[in-house]
Design an enzyme around this catalytic site. Structure first.
Site, short mmCIF file in Angstrom:
data_model
loop_
_atom_site.label_atom_id
_atom_site.label_comp_id
_atom_site.label_asym_id
_atom_site.label_seq_id
_atom_site.Cartn_x
_atom_site.Cartn_y
_atom_site.Cartn_z
N GLU A 1 -4.07 -23.90 -10.72
CA GLU A 1 -3.01 -24.90 -10.84
C GLU A 1 -2.54 -24.97 -12.29
OE1 GLU A 1 -4.32 -28.46 -8.84
OE2 GLU A 1 -4.77 -27.34 -7.02
N HIS B 1 -11.25 -32.97 4.54
CA HIS B 1 -12.58 -32.71 4.00
C HIS B 1 -12.46 -32.37 2.53
CE1 HIS B 1 -14.32 -31.33 8.17
NE2 HIS B 1 -14.28 -32.65 8.05
N HIS C 1 -6.94 -26.69 0.10
CA HIS C 1 -6.50 -26.94 -1.28
C HIS C 1 -7.57 -26.46 -2.24
CE1 HIS C 1 -2.75 -29.52 -1.05
NE2 HIS C 1 -2.91 -28.93 0.12
N GLU D 1 1.94 -32.44 -6.21
CA GLU D 1 1.05 -33.49 -6.73
C GLU D 1 1.17 -33.64 -8.24
OE1 GLU D 1 -2.87 -32.16 -5.46
OE2 GLU D 1 -3.01 -30.70 -7.06
C1 NOJ Z 1 -6.39 -32.20 -4.54
C2 NOJ Z 1 -5.47 -31.84 -3.44
O1 NOJ Z 1 -4.56 -30.85 -3.86
C3 NOJ Z 1 -4.75 -33.09 -3.02
O2 NOJ Z 1 -3.75 -32.78 -2.05
C4 NOJ Z 1 -5.73 -34.09 -2.48
O3 NOJ Z 1 -5.07 -35.27 -2.18
C5 NOJ Z 1 -6.82 -34.39 -3.53
N1 NOJ Z 1 -7.36 -33.18 -4.05
C6 NOJ Z 1 -7.94 -35.20 -2.95
O4 NOJ Z 1 -8.63 -34.45 -1.99
CA CA Z 2 -4.68 -29.46 -5.82
#
Ligand code: NOJ
Ligand code: CA
Length: 684
Positions: A185, A389, A458, A483
């Site tokens: 990221e 999860h 993710h 995000e």
């Molecule tokens: C990172 C993920 O990319 C995100 O989508 C998620 O809400 C958070 N971790 C918490 O699991």
């Molecule tokens: Ca992420």
């Protein structure tokens, strides 16, 4: 040039039909062997020279990769000297399969193969083969280690595969060693290949003669993920992710490595959709795929990232029974298939993202969340819950609960699960892309498949085409998603971000980017919007719509809060847009600048066009010649409104309808940081 190509084709006749013509040749004058793609344009040469084994790649006779060395470094010794080609076999295939879902409905797998048998001249006399498959869109090769005396169990420290670029191509890359080896990221950079250090794949390169080259890998099953390290100059070499003890791969011959892939194209527009890795993965292990459903979804998610709700308990807890039902109602009312619920399970109240602390339960709920009741309600409304999860890379804790956790979801009719791996190393110190984690991800995918569950990962292992074999792995993150635009501070994605993603990360496979933010200024409860320097989506609203078409995912989120869609005519596009495609055509594209892509929805006659730009305003004229001739259509256009600008005026959208047909040339105007989204449907 055309004449040369034809002559080459004559010299190497195409083997059409479902041909599997294999023949073995003892390689007496074996120092140099060649194989060409079916169209004759791509050519691989393999040679052994001074005991080293090398391959090189040409396209239209021009060098792409200069002789590049092959071999391995084991814990005990190396295997890259004293090598001799002992024989070669040739093969070819031409077959087409239909995907259960995808950017395109059908994929043609058409290649010529050269398998080179290699022996080590000295003790211990190991043997291996390198299989090269040459396609019209690139090259794949892998090592096949044969069981031979003194070569059964091994510990590999490094795979010594080189990629010696023939010129100082421009690369688009993310670092694989800074700040941590595995973090994906990160914003992309671009520059000459000679300036790279260690980078992730897919690595996209543009040669000075215009040839596009993408280095990646396929069918990563029981091996370490590959990064590329610069050896100095223009030569990159594979370097592998590691177990905590520094070993890269533990195995036992006979053993095959993943395929190393070199995608080749004349223009950036020809890179997508990329099917090279799919062709190098085995067919589906899931016989009946009818339960695997691409869909749009909403969820208790954006609120958690902008801070209006929380994962953990307290007055702002997001995953309550009542709030989840509100999202279910919203999904049902708008034809969306799923509702993601994050933060329903115990474990969010501690400092879980600090490696080593997380201790999630995947089966026990907070008292204000009634899973059976919410699941019943969802079912009644024709919507599935999307379970969550978050492991925080505490893998033992997750694996211990994996079966009961998936089983719980199955029992409650939860048909998809989003997994997450926040953190850089596992609790035992294994890298994210390590063999340990590759095995873990397979275990999760297979356990989910047995329970009829689709997966969206993710902080994933990189995508190497697993979806061909396990079509229940629908999507993953693996790059900076939306995000980053939520978190405030200075860290949002710049306007060019998605125009790079399309030609880099997206060539590996679908991405759960989570588009569709309408409240682009992210109004605080006090009513004051975030300032331009603060993280927020640096796009116009029309670009948020266009991302549904540009950034392919069979699970596509309408990421904003339901209340932010209320009374917004532009929301109609998100309701209408497809998630499963028959055909994909990239109409315009320049890496880091713009993309215009048209996709035909599977099982309808609707086409969708997404056009996005970076911080510059742009205009295009797009011929709609892909439409069926003689058919009349209506184009429903969602365009940047007058004065729209990502920085201070992102919201204006003009929605209009126009009759079009296959002779129309459609003008498209994009604002700075803007986009345009179009649905083209047959006239009713
Ligand atoms: C990172 C993920 O990319 C995100 O989508 C998620 O809400 C958070 N971790 C918490 O699991
Ligand atoms: Ca992420």
């Amino acid at each position: 040039m055309e004449m040369q190509r034809r002559l080459r084709n004559l010299a190497h006749p195409l083997m059409l039909g479902a041909a599997f013509a294999a023949s073995a040749t003892p390689a007496t004058t074996q120092s140099e062997q060649r194989v060409r793609s079916p169209d004759g344009r791509n050519e691989v040469t393999v040679e052994s020279r001074d005991g080293g084994l090398y391959y090189s790649v040409r396209r239209d006779g021009q060098a792409v990769l200069l002789p590049s060395r092959l071999g391995f470094l084991f814990r005990a010794d190396s295997l890259h000297n004293g090598l001799r080609i002992t024989s070669v076999t040739r093969d070819s295939a031409d077959q087409t399969w239909t995907q259960p879902w995808g950017e395109v409905a059908s994929v043609r797998d058409h290649y010529n193969e050269l398998r080179v048998q290699v022996a080590e001249d000295r003790a211990p006399g190991r043997r291996f083969a390198v299989a090269f498959r040459v396609f019209d869109d690139g090259v794949g090769f892998r090592y096949e280690l044969a069981e031979s005396a003194g070569f059964a169990d091994f510990e590999m420290m490094e795979e010594l595969t080189e990629f010696a670029l023939a010129d100082n191509a421009r690369a688009w890359w993310i670092p694989a060693n800074k700040p941590e080896p595995d973090r994906q990221e990160i914003l992309y950079s671009s520059g000459p290949v000679s300036r790279l250090d260690t980078v992730h794949t897919p690595l996209t390169l543009q040669m000075s003669n215009g040839t596009q080259v993408v280095i990646h890998e396929a069918n990563l099953v029981d091996y370490a993920g590959m990064y590329l390290v610069n050896l100095g100059g223009r030569t990159l070499r594979s370097t592998l992710a590691r177990w905590a003890d520094g070993v890269a791969v533990r195995g036992r011959a006979p053993f095959v490595t993943p395929w190393r892939t070199i995608q080749l194209a004349d223009r950036p527009e020809d890179l997508a959709p990329s099917t090279l890795t799919l062709k190098l993965n085995p067919p589906s292990r899931i016989e009946n795929t009818s339960w695997i459903d691409p869909m749009k979804y909403v969820g208790i998610w954006w609120s958690l990232h902008i801070g209006t709700e929380t994962w953990g308990s307290g007055p702002k807890h997001g995953a309550t029974t009542a709030n989840t039902k509100r999202y279910i109602d919203f999904a049902a009312a708008n034809g969306f298939g799923g509702v993601l619920v994050e933060g329903w399970n115990l474990g969010w109240d501690i400092d879980w993202f600090n490696t080593g602390k997380a201790n999630f339960s995947f089966t026990r709920a907070y008292p204000d969340f009634d899973l059976p009741e919410v699941a019943r309600y969802a079912k009644q409304k024709g919507v599935t819950l999307i379970g969550h999860h978050e492991t925080a890379t505490m893998i033992d804790n997750y694996e211990r609960q994996l079966e009961p956790a998936m089983e719980l979801y199955r029992r409650h009719g939860v048909r998809a699960v989003k997994t997450g791996y926040v953190g850089d190393l596992t609790e035992h110190g294994h890298a994210h892309q390590s063999q340990f984690m590759v095995r873990h991800h397979r275990r999760v995918i297979e356990t989910a498949a047995r329970n009829g569950i689709m997966i969206n990962v993710h902080e994933p292992i990189k995508d190497t085409g697993e979806r061909r074999t396990w079509p229940n792995i629908l999507s993953r993150e693996g790059a900076r998603g939306q995000e980053f635009n939520a978190w405030g501070g200075e860290g949002g994605n710049p306007p060019e971000h998605e125009t790079i993603l399309f030609f880099t990360r997206m060539l590996a496979g679908p991405m759960d980017f989570t588009p569709g933010i309408f409240d682009l200024l992210i109004e605080r409860p006090t009513g004051t919007p975030r300032q331009p320097h603060e993280a927020r989506p640096r796009t116009t609203l029309a670009k948020q719509l266009a991302l549904y078409v540009v950034l392919y995912s069979p699970l596509q989120m309408a990421a904003d809060l339901p209340e932010n869609y209320a009374g917004q005519p532009a929301f109609q596009f998100i309701r209408d847009v497809g998630v499963d495609w028959d055909t994909t055509r990239v109409l315009e594209g320049k890496i880091g600048d713009y993309v215009v892509v048209a996709r035909k929805q599977r099982d309808t006659n609707d086409w969708f066009i997404g056009a996005i730009t970076d911080e510059e305003a742009r205009s295009f004229e797009v011929p709609l010649s892909f439409l069926t001739a003689g058919q009349r259509y209506v184009a429903e256009i969602y365009a940047d409104g007058p004065g729209a600008h990502w920085r201070d005026n992102p919201l204006p959208v003009v929605i209009s309808s126009h009759p079009v047909d296959s002779t129309t040339r459609l003008p498209i105007e994009l604002a700075p940081g803007g986009g345009q989204a179009i649905r083209i449907r047959p006239e009713r």
